[in-house]
Design a protein around this motif. Structure first.
Motif, PDB file in Angstrom:
ATOM      1  N   PRO A 164     -17.603  -7.076-112.196  1.00 18.46           N
ATOM      2  CA  PRO A 164     -18.612  -7.965-112.792  1.00 18.46           C
ATOM      3  C   PRO A 164     -18.087  -8.731-114.003  1.00 18.46           C
ATOM      4  O   PRO A 164     -18.567  -9.825-114.304  1.00 18.46           O
TER       5      PRO A 164
ATOM      6  N   ASN B 127     -27.519  -3.880-107.854  1.00 16.88           N
ATOM      7  CA  ASN B 127     -26.302  -4.654-108.134  1.00 16.88           C
ATOM      8  C   ASN B 127     -25.286  -3.928-109.016  1.00 16.88           C
ATOM      9  O   ASN B 127     -24.090  -4.035-108.782  1.00 16.88           O
TER      10      ASN B 127
ATOM     11  N   SER C  62     -28.290 -11.047-111.556  1.00 12.79           N
ATOM     12  CA  SER C  62     -27.612 -10.373-112.673  1.00 12.79           C
ATOM     13  C   SER C  62     -26.936 -11.350-113.629  1.00 12.79           C
ATOM     14  O   SER C  62     -27.005 -11.190-114.841  1.00 12.79           O
TER      15      SER C  62
ATOM     16  N   SER D 196     -22.437  -6.999-104.507  1.00 11.71           N
ATOM     17  CA  SER D 196     -22.090  -5.584-104.658  1.00 11.71           C
ATOM     18  C   SER D 196     -22.298  -4.815-103.365  1.00 11.71           C
ATOM     19  O   SER D 196     -23.226  -5.109-102.607  1.00 11.71           O
TER      20      SER D 196
ATOM     21  N   SER E 267     -21.560 -15.420-109.241  1.00 12.93           N
ATOM     22  CA  SER E 267     -22.282 -14.183-108.960  1.00 12.93           C
ATOM     23  C   SER E 267     -21.337 -13.175-108.333  1.00 12.93           C
ATOM     24  O   SER E 267     -20.253 -13.527-107.861  1.00 12.93           O
ATOM     25  N   GLN E 268     -21.751 -11.923-108.317  1.00  8.57           N
ATOM     26  CA  GLN E 268     -20.986 -10.911-107.593  1.00  8.57           C
ATOM     27  C   GLN E 268     -21.857 -10.361-106.473  1.00  8.57           C
ATOM     28  O   GLN E 268     -23.068 -10.224-106.635  1.00  8.57           O
TER      29      GLN E 268
ATOM     30  N   GLN F 250     -24.405  -4.662-112.199  1.00  6.90           N
ATOM     31  CA  GLN F 250     -23.559  -5.736-112.726  1.00  6.90           C
ATOM     32  C   GLN F 250     -23.935  -6.184-114.133  1.00  6.90           C
ATOM     33  O   GLN F 250     -23.064  -6.613-114.897  1.00  6.90           O
TER      34      GLN F 250
ATOM     35  N   GLN G  95     -27.971   0.318-113.118  1.00  2.00           N
ATOM     36  CA  GLN G  95     -28.373  -0.571-112.042  1.00  2.00           C
ATOM     37  C   GLN G  95     -29.874  -0.501-111.875  1.00  2.00           C
ATOM     38  O   GLN G  95     -30.511   0.448-112.315  1.00  2.00           O
TER      39      GLN G  95
ATOM     40  N   GLN H  10     -22.054  -5.016-117.405  1.00  9.32           N
ATOM     41  CA  GLN H  10     -20.654  -5.428-117.426  1.00  9.32           C
ATOM     42  C   GLN H  10     -20.543  -6.935-117.679  1.00  9.32           C
ATOM     43  O   GLN H  10     -19.662  -7.399-118.420  1.00  9.32           O
ATOM     44  N   MET H  11     -21.428  -7.702-117.014  1.00 12.21           N
ATOM     45  CA  MET H  11     -21.399  -9.157-117.212  1.00 12.21           C
ATOM     46  C   MET H  11     -21.743  -9.524-118.652  1.00 12.21           C
ATOM     47  O   MET H  11     -21.118 -10.405-119.250  1.00 12.21           O
TER      48      MET H  11
ATOM     49  N   LYS I  74     -16.752  -1.111-109.657  1.00  7.99           N
ATOM     50  CA  LYS I  74     -18.047  -1.466-110.244  1.00  7.99           C
ATOM     51  C   LYS I  74     -17.927  -1.775-111.736  1.00  7.99           C
ATOM     52  O   LYS I  74     -18.691  -2.563-112.273  1.00  7.99           O
TER      53      LYS I  74
END
Lengths: 249, 308
Positions: B100, A124, A94, B112, B109-110, A126, A118, A129-130, B96
């Motif tokens: 991130p 993930n 991600s 999850s 990295s995350q 993510q 997702q 948002q990232m 969530k």
């Protein structure tokens, strides 16, 4: 306003997955692949915004192997105007995808970026948002309604136990949840037309982004197999079993 | 090692999920701090300080953190993260949404939905909707993790951690709260319910879903549906249990008129006890059900309701 939509090639959601015998990963050999369902919703939303006259252009982007161009062609058949393929055979996590998308946002200057919340392979949740953090843009995640209003967008979000609406300044990042819309199917003439729409191929190196991650996949296992239980003959027997054997009533 | 746990709030109060995240933090090992951020959150901070095994509760009480919007919450976590080796939150819609951003801004990295801890850098997490479990090792300096709370017990609340204020105030000109509508149902929420009863295509139509109401009332259950029932237009999509819907793991899951497509099983097979009611005794759902009852659901459901 230009809309950028990110899509991902994943295993078709109807396929039963198999773990490789050496437990190194899930076996994707000869498995049916498709566009991630949440990404289909993202494409649909972008196309609807264009049909409503809110958006002027829809650009689809993906990060993945050469075969991921199939999913870009699908996005083009569904109504995207052009596509960008950032080709890599590496496992792009991600964070790396978000860094690449941030570069594309920089280049394309979209008013809105729409992504699936997702992917159904890594689960993930993510990337959107990232991307929002890296581009310093506001985010409306898990969207069930997107309403552009001048230089703002109101996003209704699916949160635990209900709905939350936030107002974001544009440009903004939106990630889709299931209730946002019901994606259409591509019609044959559109599939034919999509073959002629522009598709740019780039590499992570073109954007100066390193795809490697500091997370190592050590092994992948099947979850503990669930054994089938017994058949009961009547409602009375069922209630008795739930009370006295399973002790859940 | 030191671990920061972002507290989950529900209408300003400490949510139950946080006690589970603390257990995950204990499995990693090290000092555990809790961050309570919001507006008017003193009661939540007091509750967090009572959780066992907590070193310190840090409270950021300011209007900018009201409703825990992602942009200011991410910035707050970035400001605090340097004191920690791990930052954890539950895999709730808040965790969530926020974590991130922290991971990206710290260039890590995350991980999850972590459901198991092997060591301080190695974790188990579900992929492919739980159809496979990955063991992953993170070499990032900061580990950013969301925790699937069903994977961990909860700590008790006989502790007395110190509470200290966090003065960090960030700006937020990008996002603002408009409104929130929390479901005012007497029934529990699908994701957190101890009992779930779901209907499938076998229910025949949306009207027949009412047959599940009485049973759900008696069991304190949430009501779900299969994708087939949603696609057929019987019920709205937010009731969907499955790979593309909600993933649930209640103590008791009752599947009514659901054949058991892979996509549905992916969403409920971690339930402790599964009951299947279906007229087709060959239905795949019986292969995962602890108790199967073959028969006409239109006869079975009223009987079950009256006998519970």
């Amino acid at each position: 306003m230009k809309i950028l939509v990110a899509v991902k090639r994943v295993i078709d959601y109807n396929v039963k997955i198999r773990v490789k015998a050496d437990h190194s990963d899930v076996d994707l050999t000869n498995v049916k692949m498709a566009m991630n369902p949440f990404c289909e919703i993202a494409v649909e939303e972008a196309v609807r915004l264009k049909e409503k006259g809110v958006a002027t252009e829809v650009v689809a982007v993906t990060v993945g192997p050469k075969a991921a161009q199939e999913q870009l062609r699908t996005a083009l058949a569904l109504g995207a105007d052009r596509a960008i393929h950032i080709e890599t055979d590496e496992r792009a996590e991600s964070l790396a995808v978000a860094k690449l998308l941030a570069k594309v946002v920089d280049e394309e200057q979209p008013g809105l970026v729409i992504l699936g919340k997702q992917a159904i392979d890594t689960d993930n949740n993510q990337t959107g948002q990232m991307l929002a953090a890296l581009t310093n843009l506001p985010q409306g995640t898990f969207a069930s309604e997107v309403a552009v209003d001048g230089d703002k967008v109101n996003v209704t979000r699916e949160i635990d136990g209900g709905l939350q609406t936030v107002a974001l300044t544009l440009p903004a990042i939106v990630t889709t949840d299931l209730r946002l819309n019901e994606p259409r199917y591509a019609k044959l003439p559109d599939i034919m037309k999509a073959k002629k729409k522009p598709l740019d191929v780039k590499t992570p190196a073109d954007y100066g982004v390193e795809v490697a991650s500091k997370v190592t996949l050590l092994k992948v296992e099947s979850p503990a197999e669930r054994k089938g239980g017994i058949k009961v003959a009547s409602v009375d027997e069922l209630i008795d079993k739930l009370k006295n054997e399973a002790k859940v009533l | 090692m030191s671990i920061l746990v972002l507290a989950d709030l529900h209408e300003g109060q400490l949510a139950g999920a946080t006690a589970h995240v603390v257990v995950a933090a204990q499995a990693i090992g090290g000092d555990i701090d809790i961050l309570v951020a919001g507006e008017g959150v003193q009661a939540a901070a007091d509750a967090a300080a009572r959780l066992d095994g907590v070193n310190k509760v840090r409270v950021a009480d300011n209007a900018v953190y009201a409703h825990q919007l992602a942009e200011p919450m991410g910035a707050l976590l970035v400001a605090l993260a340097d004191d920690y080796s791990h930052v954890l939150a539950s895999a709730s819609t808040t965790g969530k949404n926020v974590l991130p951003r922290l991971a990206a801004l710290k260039d890590v990295s995350q991980l999850s939905d972590v459901l198991g801890v092997e060591s301080a850098d190695t974790f188990l997490r579900p992929i492919y909707a739980g159809n496979a479990i990955a063991t992953v090792k993170s070499d990032d300096a900061l580990k950013v993790i969301t925790v699937r709370t069903t994977g961990f017990d909860a700590v008790g609340s006989s502790g007395s951690a110190t509470i200290e204020a966090v003065d960090t105030v960030v700006e937020n000109t990008q996002s603002s709260f408009v409104k929130q509508e929390l479901a005012q149902s007497d029934r529990p929420e699908l994701g957190g319910a101890k009992v779930v009863i779901s209907g499938g295509r076998g229910m025949g139509n949306g009207e027949n879903f009412k047959l599940l109401n009485g049973i759900a009332d008696k069991l304190g259950a949430a009501i779900g549906a299969s994708r087939a029932a949603v696609d057929a237009g019987f019920v709205p999509n937010d009731m969907q249990v499955g790979q593309t819907g909600k993933i649930v793991a209640p103590d008791l899951y009752i599947a009514v008129g659901i054949s058991g497509a892979i996509q549905h099983l992916a969403g409920m097979k971690d339930s402790k006890v599964i009951v299947a009611i279906n007229k087709d005794d060959e239905a795949p759902i019986f292969q995962v059900a602890d108790y199967g009852l073959v028969g006409d659901l239109f006869e079975i459901l009223p009987e079950l309701e009256s006998k519970l």
